[in-house]
Structures are given as structure tokens and as C-alpha cells.
Scaffold this motif. Sequence first.
Motif, PDB file in Angstrom:
ATOM      1  N   ASN A 552       0.645  -1.094  -0.066  1.00  0.00           N
ATOM      2  CA  ASN A 552      -0.043   0.176   0.117  1.00  0.00           C
ATOM      3  C   ASN A 552       0.687   1.358   0.047  1.00  0.00           C
ATOM      4  O   ASN A 552       0.194   2.371  -0.041  1.00  0.00           O
ATOM      5  N   ALA A 553       2.259   1.185  -0.069  1.00  0.00           N
ATOM      6  CA  ALA A 553       3.149   2.198   0.110  1.00  0.00           C
ATOM      7  C   ALA A 553       3.032   3.089  -1.152  1.00  0.00           C
ATOM      8  O   ALA A 553       3.686   4.256  -0.969  1.00  0.00           O
ATOM      9  N   ASP A 554       2.680   2.950  -2.041  1.00  0.00           N
ATOM     10  CA  ASP A 554       2.649   3.502  -3.522  1.00  0.00           C
ATOM     11  C   ASP A 554       2.123   5.058  -3.379  1.00  0.00           C
ATOM     12  O   ASP A 554       2.507   6.150  -3.643  1.00  0.00           O
ATOM     13  N   ASP A 555       0.812   5.126  -2.693  1.00  0.00           N
ATOM     14  CA  ASP A 555      -0.193   6.218  -2.393  1.00  0.00           C
ATOM     15  C   ASP A 555      -0.631   6.119  -0.992  1.00  0.00           C
ATOM     16  O   ASP A 555      -1.461   5.397  -0.667  1.00  0.00           O
ATOM     17  N   VAL A 556      -0.015   6.930   0.063  1.00  0.00           N
ATOM     18  CA  VAL A 556      -0.762   7.028   1.274  1.00  0.00           C
ATOM     19  C   VAL A 556      -1.484   8.148   1.614  1.00  0.00           C
ATOM     20  O   VAL A 556      -1.861   8.330   2.567  1.00  0.00           O
ATOM     21  N   ARG A 557      -1.467   9.281   0.559  1.00  0.00           N
ATOM     22  CA  ARG A 557      -2.294  10.491   0.771  1.00  0.00           C
ATOM     23  C   ARG A 557      -3.690  10.325   0.402  1.00  0.00           C
ATOM     24  O   ARG A 557      -3.901   9.339  -0.576  1.00  0.00           O
ATOM     25  N   PRO A 558      -4.654  10.716   0.939  1.00  0.00           N
ATOM     26  CA  PRO A 558      -6.136  10.762   0.586  1.00  0.00           C
ATOM     27  C   PRO A 558      -6.399  11.514  -0.657  1.00  0.00           C
ATOM     28  O   PRO A 558      -5.458  12.212  -1.008  1.00  0.00           O
ATOM     29  N   PRO A 559      -7.477  11.229  -1.251  1.00  0.00           N
ATOM     30  CA  PRO A 559      -7.849  12.302  -2.516  1.00  0.00           C
ATOM     31  C   PRO A 559      -7.798  13.633  -2.211  1.00  0.00           C
ATOM     32  O   PRO A 559      -8.176  14.174  -1.095  1.00  0.00           O
ATOM     33  N   VAL A 560      -7.434  14.304  -3.351  1.00  0.00           N
ATOM     34  CA  VAL A 560      -7.600  15.937  -3.261  1.00  0.00           C
ATOM     35  C   VAL A 560      -9.297  16.130  -3.214  1.00  0.00           C
ATOM     36  O   VAL A 560     -10.034  15.541  -3.589  1.00  0.00           O
ATOM     37  N   LEU A 561      -9.463  17.515  -2.326  1.00  0.00           N
ATOM     38  CA  LEU A 561     -10.812  17.763  -2.182  1.00  0.00           C
ATOM     39  C   LEU A 561     -11.296  18.795  -3.329  1.00  0.00           C
ATOM     40  O   LEU A 561     -12.344  19.439  -3.367  1.00  0.00           O
ATOM     41  N   THR A 562     -10.088  19.228  -4.124  1.00  0.00           N
ATOM     42  CA  THR A 562     -10.421  20.243  -5.153  1.00  0.00           C
ATOM     43  C   THR A 562     -11.525  19.617  -6.105  1.00  0.00           C
ATOM     44  O   THR A 562     -11.185  18.539  -6.605  1.00  0.00           O
ATOM     45  N   GLY A 563     -12.599  20.187  -6.134  1.00  0.00           N
ATOM     46  CA  GLY A 563     -13.647  19.909  -7.111  1.00  0.00           C
ATOM     47  C   GLY A 563     -14.498  18.803  -6.679  1.00  0.00           C
ATOM     48  O   GLY A 563     -15.064  18.079  -7.475  1.00  0.00           O
ATOM     49  N   VAL A 564     -14.485  18.398  -5.441  1.00  0.00           N
ATOM     50  CA  VAL A 564     -15.082  17.341  -4.920  1.00  0.00           C
ATOM     51  C   VAL A 564     -16.665  17.393  -4.998  1.00  0.00           C
ATOM     52  O   VAL A 564     -17.351  16.481  -5.168  1.00  0.00           O
ATOM     53  N   GLY A 565     -17.087  18.732  -5.060  1.00  0.00           N
ATOM     54  CA  GLY A 565     -18.389  18.637  -5.191  1.00  0.00           C
ATOM     55  C   GLY A 565     -19.068  18.294  -6.677  1.00  0.00           C
ATOM     56  O   GLY A 565     -20.076  17.935  -6.922  1.00  0.00           O
ATOM     57  N   HIS A 566     -17.981  18.597  -7.676  1.00  0.00           N
ATOM     58  CA  HIS A 566     -18.151  18.405  -8.916  1.00  0.00           C
ATOM     59  C   HIS A 566     -17.930  16.782  -9.205  1.00  0.00           C
ATOM     60  O   HIS A 566     -18.641  16.059 -10.319  1.00  0.00           O
ATOM     61  N   LYS A 567     -17.180  16.170  -8.430  1.00  0.00           N
ATOM     62  CA  LYS A 567     -16.536  14.770  -8.705  1.00  0.00           C
ATOM     63  C   LYS A 567     -17.660  13.779  -7.848  1.00  0.00           C
ATOM     64  O   LYS A 567     -18.293  12.722  -8.562  1.00  0.00           O
ATOM     65  N   ALA A 568     -17.906  13.857  -6.713  1.00  0.00           N
ATOM     66  CA  ALA A 568     -18.686  13.027  -6.027  1.00  0.00           C
ATOM     67  C   ALA A 568     -20.215  12.962  -5.937  1.00  0.00           C
ATOM     68  O   ALA A 568     -21.042  14.378  -5.897  1.00  0.00           O
ATOM     69  N   ARG A 569     -20.919  11.977  -6.386  1.00  0.00           N
ATOM     70  CA  ARG A 569     -22.318  11.908  -5.792  1.00  0.00           C
ATOM     71  C   ARG A 569     -22.790  12.381  -4.481  1.00  0.00           C
ATOM     72  O   ARG A 569     -22.105  12.049  -3.557  1.00  0.00           O
ATOM     73  N   THR A 570     -23.914  13.017  -4.491  1.00  0.00           N
ATOM     74  CA  THR A 570     -24.031  13.323  -3.043  1.00  0.00           C
ATOM     75  C   THR A 570     -24.274  12.500  -1.993  1.00  0.00           C
ATOM     76  O   THR A 570     -23.835  12.602  -0.861  1.00  0.00           O
ATOM     77  N   SER A 571     -24.751  11.500  -2.514  1.00  0.00           N
ATOM     78  CA  SER A 571     -24.998  10.278  -1.531  1.00  0.00           C
ATOM     79  C   SER A 571     -23.823   9.523  -1.027  1.00  0.00           C
ATOM     80  O   SER A 571     -23.690   9.125  -0.012  1.00  0.00           O
ATOM     81  N   TRP A 572     -23.082   9.522  -1.960  1.00  0.00           N
ATOM     82  CA  TRP A 572     -21.619   8.981  -1.737  1.00  0.00           C
ATOM     83  C   TRP A 572     -20.711   9.496  -0.769  1.00  0.00           C
ATOM     84  O   TRP A 572     -20.216   9.361   0.102  1.00  0.00           O
ATOM     85  N   LEU A 573     -20.889  11.001  -0.962  1.00  0.00           N
ATOM     86  CA  LEU A 573     -20.094  11.956  -0.168  1.00  0.00           C
ATOM     87  C   LEU A 573     -20.875  12.020   1.116  1.00  0.00           C
ATOM     88  O   LEU A 573     -20.203  11.989   2.384  1.00  0.00           O
ATOM     89  N   LYS A 574     -22.050  11.733   1.224  1.00  0.00           N
ATOM     90  CA  LYS A 574     -22.775  11.663   2.662  1.00  0.00           C
ATOM     91  C   LYS A 574     -22.259  10.257   3.427  1.00  0.00           C
ATOM     92  O   LYS A 574     -22.054  10.279   4.351  1.00  0.00           O
ATOM     93  N   SER A 575     -22.197   9.349   2.537  1.00  0.00           N
ATOM     94  CA  SER A 575     -21.662   7.820   3.075  1.00  0.00           C
ATOM     95  C   SER A 575     -20.113   8.125   3.720  1.00  0.00           C
ATOM     96  O   SER A 575     -20.089   7.457   4.729  1.00  0.00           O
TER      97      SER A 575
END
Length: 1024
Positions: A552-575
Motif C-alpha cells: 500500500n506504500a505507493d499512495d498514502v495520501r487521501p484524495p484531493v478535495l479540489t472539485g469534490v463537489g463536481h466529482k462525488a455523487r451527493t449520497s456517496w459523499l454523505k456516506s
Amino acid sequence: MRHHHFVFALVALAPAVARGVEPADLKPGLVTRYAAPGAGPAVHRLEPTVAISLSAGEQPHPMLAGTGSINWTGYINITRAGKYTFSPVVTGGTLDVKVGGKMARGEISLDGGVTTLDVVFRREDPAAPARVELFWRGPGFVDEPLAYQFLGHLAKDRPKEFAADTELDHGRFKFEELGCVKCHTPAAGDTMAKTLADRTGPNLTDVARRAYPGWIYAWLADPTKIRSHTTMPKSFAPDEAGAAERYAVTQYLVSLAGQPLDVYRLPTVVPNGLRESMERGRVLFSVTGCAACHSDPLPRKKKDEEDDREPLAPVDYAYGLGTLSGPTPKYALGGLGGKTRPEVLAAYLQNPLKTNPHGRMPNLNLSGGEALDIARYLCRVPDENVTPDAVPVPKARPAALAAQLLPNATDAELTKFNGLKPEAQWAELGARIVLAKGCANCHAIEPAGRVIAPLTTFPSLEAVKRAGAKGCLDAVPAPAKRPAYALDPAERGALTAFVQRGLTGAGASAPVYRARTALRRFNCLNCHQRDGEGGIPTELADQMRQLEKAENADDVRPPVLTGVGHKARTSWLKSVLTQSGRARPWMQLRMPQYGEANVGFLPDALAALEGTTPDDRVHVVPGTSAKIAAGRTIVGKGGLGCVSCHDIGGVANTGTRGPDLATINQRVRYDWYERWLSQPLRMAPGTRMPQAFVDGKSTLTTAFNGDPKQQAEAMWAYLSLGPNLVLPEGLEPPKGLVIAVKDRPEVLRTFMPDAGSKAIAVGYPGYVSVAFSADQCRTAYAWNGNFLDASPVWNNRGGAPAKLLGQKFWTAPAGHPWGLTGESAPPPDFLGRAANPAFGLPLPLEPARIYDGPMAVKFDGYSLDREGRPTFRYRLDESFKGPELVVTETPAPLRGAVATGLARTFEATVPGGRQAWFLAGQAGKEPRAVDGAGKPILLDLKADEVKLPAAGARLVLPSGDRAVLVDVPGAPAGCEWRFVPVKGVWLAVLKLPRHSDERKVAFTLNLWALPKDDDALIKELFAK
């Protein structure tokens, strides 16, 4: 309402580049002015880009009663000369976009370099819905929201009101975090005060069960000596009188707990088990994300020439709210070994919100073992300011303090007090002090379940405003008289400014303001990066990478939040925010859970902050079998190779792991998905995601002639089938004691989950496998993906079941599936027999039980054909005294474009005069039937006996949003289906023809596991 898309086919003259302005001169963001209509007030702040969405009655800031105009000003850095198009999406007003001083309408030519940007939105109705979202496209990139990294401003261009408004934002945030309105109550009609966020302290009822008496005593003396960042004020004088009061409060809190917490001391010689636990805790402290908030910044390494830029000041951040620590504050833990025991801290770590529902410490979904390891690691460090089990007894006697605290006590009350033992007297005095100091205003205190009411004698908020923010904000506070907060002069100035000027205004609903503040309040940018701010620092990421598991060491950072409102479905972000939803469940870094009450509004508000709207619509691409098959090919190794990095259908990738693609339509919006395929590095710099579509053409030219739109649709149609989709080609087996399937089936007798210790696992070429239970003489289930990891069977002492390397796509009803009854008897009680050890039910080992009665089923072994496929042989003696039903069963995989299936070929020798039954499946909803053309066949499910001739009928057995399709091609003459309702499900039972003499009956039962109960897919599948 107007909705504008400005796309014109004219080419304007290139606007001039701003002379003398270089990218390095720019501060991040655009200076933005939100102005009320006419000569009303205005609010100034930095915005990363041009975007906002307001519902009816909403405003960009709580102070504004309405918004007449919004003006974004600054510069845009054109990194590549060429033709650009700016395409605003505007609702509820008009928008002017000027680049280099000229209106940007349609396609314009821009030279490379920094040029001015001026955008003005004029709202038609100050309280009506309004929305602004600015897209652009240019050389080498497709339509995208105008990206923050190309925008900036010069500090000298900030208007004089900018600094004052930033100070008010800072003061408001500090005012909320200190919980000022807990003591200084606002008037009932104070609409501005109603927009302030709530903040309480932890519940103190059982604090002495969580903290040592000596720590409580030291904490009350000066909280900032224990934790420099605390919002807890100093409330006791640094003299003997103050020490006596602190002693009394400590004794009172201990009395609520019943007894003091026993002090934990790390052994001088640390046992190996404890040492290993603390080492695991050290690793977990970093990799789960604790260190992102609770560690000192590591020494920063200079990366490039950009590090020579002047460091950003607090006023330069969009998400720092002017606070001294900017958008990424740190919180020192102090020496927790001086406060509590490891097991107590572990319990707290597993549910911090229980202690403080409004607190800032989230639930990280730690297991019990993980929490204890971290707690042991943290509790190894003592606190030099604390003597855990020593609370100095005051020189003064309790009676001396009672004279001050009980001046109006009656003779009876004094007699009762004097009759108490000294420690009880101190506790009684502590209860009075807690009330007098207003502790219950911020903390819940519930002795014997009775809530102590807050003190109401503090000056009201109106009185504080009239007094000019004196008292608690005095430069030289007097803790014996009022709370003394450890405030920097800038913080004191911001609080004073807010009390004097920031509490006036409309008190409007402002979700976008609230969302921005929440990102700072809950420290989201300590882990996530948004619009260039925050994120796990490189130095900490390097440390985490060294401690993370190798795979798992290749990518330890979480996703960027830039544009997360454009990216994620509302119900998924709520989850993700409130239900522990995870796209990368294998990562040790955890997504904090702050609770619905604190962050439940964010999915909608983040979308509004980005100028878009909440979207809970699952995008549907019309999916024919040809399109789905093409999508499967594109995703596979022979296509774009998505399976080289991504999990799919629950099958883990063996290399660098990306989120499971079979859940993509539940997580992301389709327009973001299309954009992501074209420009992943632009959207998430540093991502390992390759660019699939370049300059309007796919890198894969063999599908749809390289048309990116058709390829994107085909992949989406295929992946939308969900976790039970037919797996693509090219999946690699994982590491471990893996049994790989090549050209011939693999057969293994082993311990299998849900199939018992006498199971037979069969892996077929093409990623389909089955588990057969020799105990119950039944095919138990089938799964997609790779075959088996046998490591659990052999590791340590063995005895654990083998691990499936895939997802189950079909599970048989419980129990042995065959029945043999008399001539006119109904079908057997199949579900009832499932709990009968005579039909092979394994008995529990703990406590040990033995069944020594007669057996109704008997396994006679299996044989292999020339291709290596097994045929299982077994018998059923329903009455334990004959006659017997003798069965052979040969499973084989079925593969289709839209579904995976299993063909079960049976040959049954049925005794004469007996009725044979076979339990083919069950439905969680009402079953359906269709003919060979896919047309519905009417079923009367209210009839006493629900039956249907098997010839030409095909069953649809739905459960949830999926369905199993059952077909018996060439069914023997006289076969019929029976549908039996029992315990909330419908059993589909095949009734075989009955004869007076012994007969052999052969048939094949086809089972298709459709990922979605979709009539169009069902019709197409059966048509083929």
C-alpha cells in the motif's frame, strides 16, 4: 430564471498580458467582493475560483440581507498561447467575464503569460436562487471548471476593507470555538447569533474515570501548560485560595466517578508483548492519520525554486479564515501517560463523540486492538507538569472556604455540612464552585442522572457588545473573577472586532460560508488538499510511506478535495462523511467521522461552494450486450488495462491499487468521469492514473475507432453492472499460497467458508469457481475472480477456511436441495431441513456436540472427465429406510456479456411411485416468469398452489436490486415449477415427473446471476 452558456464561433483579438507581473508575484485566489444591493454593506474575501450556488433566501455571508453583485478580480496565468473559450453557467442573473480588459465571449486568442481577470455577476433578485459556474477550455485540455492553479492576485490590489473583513472572519471563528454564547446568552430575536456554530466541552460526569486526579488538578491550574492549543480558559487564581478551589473541584469530580482512576506505570522492564504493541501503535499513529493533526511539523525539505517565494501569511489563505495557524492547525497531545490509562484511552479512541458530540476529535473506526496499541504508545510518555496520583491537600480547612461559598446557608445546612467527613466537605464545596464558575455552561455534568443547569448570571451578549468586549478579553485577565483565555494579541484583536462589528447584520442562511468554515473547523485540510491549500506534507507522507505496508506504500495520501463537489455523487459523499464509506478500504489512513450533526450538511454545501448543484442521480448509459461486452474488453488487459491498477468486482489488484471500478457509478458523477479520462494529471497532479484520451482520441484505437465518447459510455455501461459483473480478462492472481487456475479446472478438498470442513472447491478457467459441500451434498455457491488462497488452512496452526479470491455471484438456498415424497405429498420443508444434522448440517465445535443418528444424505465421491471437470455423486434417503434417490451433478461455468452463470447438469435415479423435488432457488421479492421471447408469463401468486409448466418458462428470482435467472432447457416432459412462500421468501421448486417404476431423469439447470434486475438485460440475455 436564466441559464446561459456563452459559446460563440468568433475569434476575438488577444487581450494584453499584464506587464511586469510574473506568476511568482501572485498570491493565491481572487479578491472577491460580495455586495448588497444599492449602497448596502459588502464583504470581501479570497475565493480560489469563480463559483457559487445559492438557493432561495441564501447569501454568501451571514451578514448580508441580500446580494446585488459579486465581483471576482485578479489575474489568470496563461501557460500556453492559443485559443480559449470561457463558458459560464449562470442562473438568476447576468455575468460579464473580462480577460485582459476585454469581454471574453466565444473563442478568444490569448498570448502566454499573466493577464488580468475581472468577473462580475449581477443578481436579478437579491434573495432568489442564483448560480455561477465558470468553465473554460483551451490548448491541450477539455471543458473544466476554471482551475485555481491558474488564478491569483497581487496583495497590493486588495481593497482596504479586505483586511478588516478577514479579521472579522478570524474573530467569528474564534468566538465560535471558544463557545462564548454558552455564557453570554443572545437575545431570542438575535438572528445573527443564531448563525453561530455550537461548541461544547466534554461531558464531565465521568471525567475522573478517564483522567487521574493529579492531572485534573494540574489542568485546572493552567490548561495551556498541558496543551497549548486548548480552548479551555484558566479559571482559578494562582494562589492558595485558587489551589483550595481546584482541590475542591477535583474531589467533587472524583466523587462523581466513585473512586479515583488507578495510575498506570510502564514496567521498568517492558515485556515483549507490550513492547510489540507500542511499536504497532507508533506505526498506526502515523499511518491512520493521527500524526496529521497531533504532531509537530517535520523539518521541511526544499523541493524547487518555488520554495524561494515569500511564505504565505494567515491573510493569504482562502480556508485559513485569517487564523494564525492557517488552514492546517496542529494540536499537541502532551504527555498522555500523566493523564490516563491505556485501556481507558483506547475506549475513548473508539468513540470520542460519545464523550463530546460537538468535539473536534473524530472517530477513526479503529478496531479494539488498534485503539489499544495506539493508546499504549501514547501513554508511555509522562507529563512533567503532572503528578498523576498526588493532589496537594490545601492548608486551609474546608470550613474556611465554606464561609465564602455558603454565605446564605441555613443553620440546618451548616450542621449537615459540618457533619460530613473532610473529603466529602471538599466535594460538596467543589460542586458549588463548579456551578459558580459556570462549568456547566460548556460541559454536561449529570450527577445521578440529574443535569446541572447552566449559570444564567453572566452578562448577556447584548451587554457584552455595549461594553466593548471587556472582561474575558482584557489584556491582563483576572482568572479568579472571570475566565482567562490564552490569546495572542492578533486573536484578541479579532475577537474584539467581531464583538463590536461582526454581530450586526441580517443573520442570513449561508451554507457556502458554513462549508468553508467547516473545512477549517474540522481540520479537513490537515490530510486533504483543496485548491492548493493543506494536504499531508511531503515529509510526513515520506514517513508514512516508510511505515505503511509494502503493498500500500505507493499512495498514502487521501484524495484531493479540489472539485469534490463536481466529482462525488451527493449520497456517496454523505456516506463517506457520516457512514464510514470508503473507496480504498485497504488503506490504513482513515476517514474521520465527525457525526451527522456536525458535517451532515457538507455534501450539499460543498457542491454549492463550487457553483454546482447536489446530484444523487445515477447516470445511466443505455446498455446493449454489445456495448457492455466492448466495455469489458476496454477495461481488461487487452484494452486500456484498467485492471492493471484497479480492483474490480471485489477482486483485489495485485499491484498499485485503485478504487473498485464496479462501484464507480455509485461514487462519481458522469461528467467528472469523462473529464478524468481526458486529463487526470490536470485534475490531480501527481496521480498515477494515465491519460486515456489525448487530444480528442483514445489511446486504444481498436474499439469504436478510438472514439473517446463511445469508449467512455461502453466502460460505464459495463461497470454499472456492479460488483457481480462478468470479470474482464487479464486479472493477476495475488500473492500467498494461491492456487491458480490455468487451462484445466483445479479441484481441491479443503475447509471452505459456508461450505464446511468437507468442502470441494472447483476453479474453472475464466474466473468462475464453485464450492460443493460434501457434508450436505449440495453445491453451496459460486464466485467470480481468482480461485483460492489456501494460506489460512496452513498458516499458524491451520484450521481456518481457505480464502475466496473473488466475490460470490450466486448462493444456493440453505440445506440439501433434493426431496423425495409420496404420491400426493406437498414439497418437503426445505428450509426446516437445513437445520437438521441428518441432512448434513455441521454441528458446532464449541460446545462440542455429536450427532450419531441416521443420515438422510450420503456423499459417494466424485470423478473427473477428460477435461478435468468433476461430477459429484450422492444419495438421499428421506425416510432413513429407503428407497433412495441417487443423483449425479456436474457443474460448469456459463459466461455472457452481461452476466455470469452456472450450468448444473443432473442425472437422478428416481424410485418408482415416488415424487422427486429439486430446490432450484429462492427470491426475496415476488418471483416472475417469462417465455422464450422474454414476454411475461402471468403468475397467480395468491393461488393455493402456485405452479407453472417448466417447458418454455424461464424464472426471474429477484432479491434486492439483483436477480437470478433460472432456465431448464429441454425440461423432461411433465416437469413443473412450484413457488412456495415461506418465512418472507419464495422458494422455486422443480417438480420432476413421477413414474410407477424406477426411472432416470436427466436435465440441466442454468442459473444466471444478473447484476441488476433489469427487464431489458433479462430479455436480451434470454434472447441469446
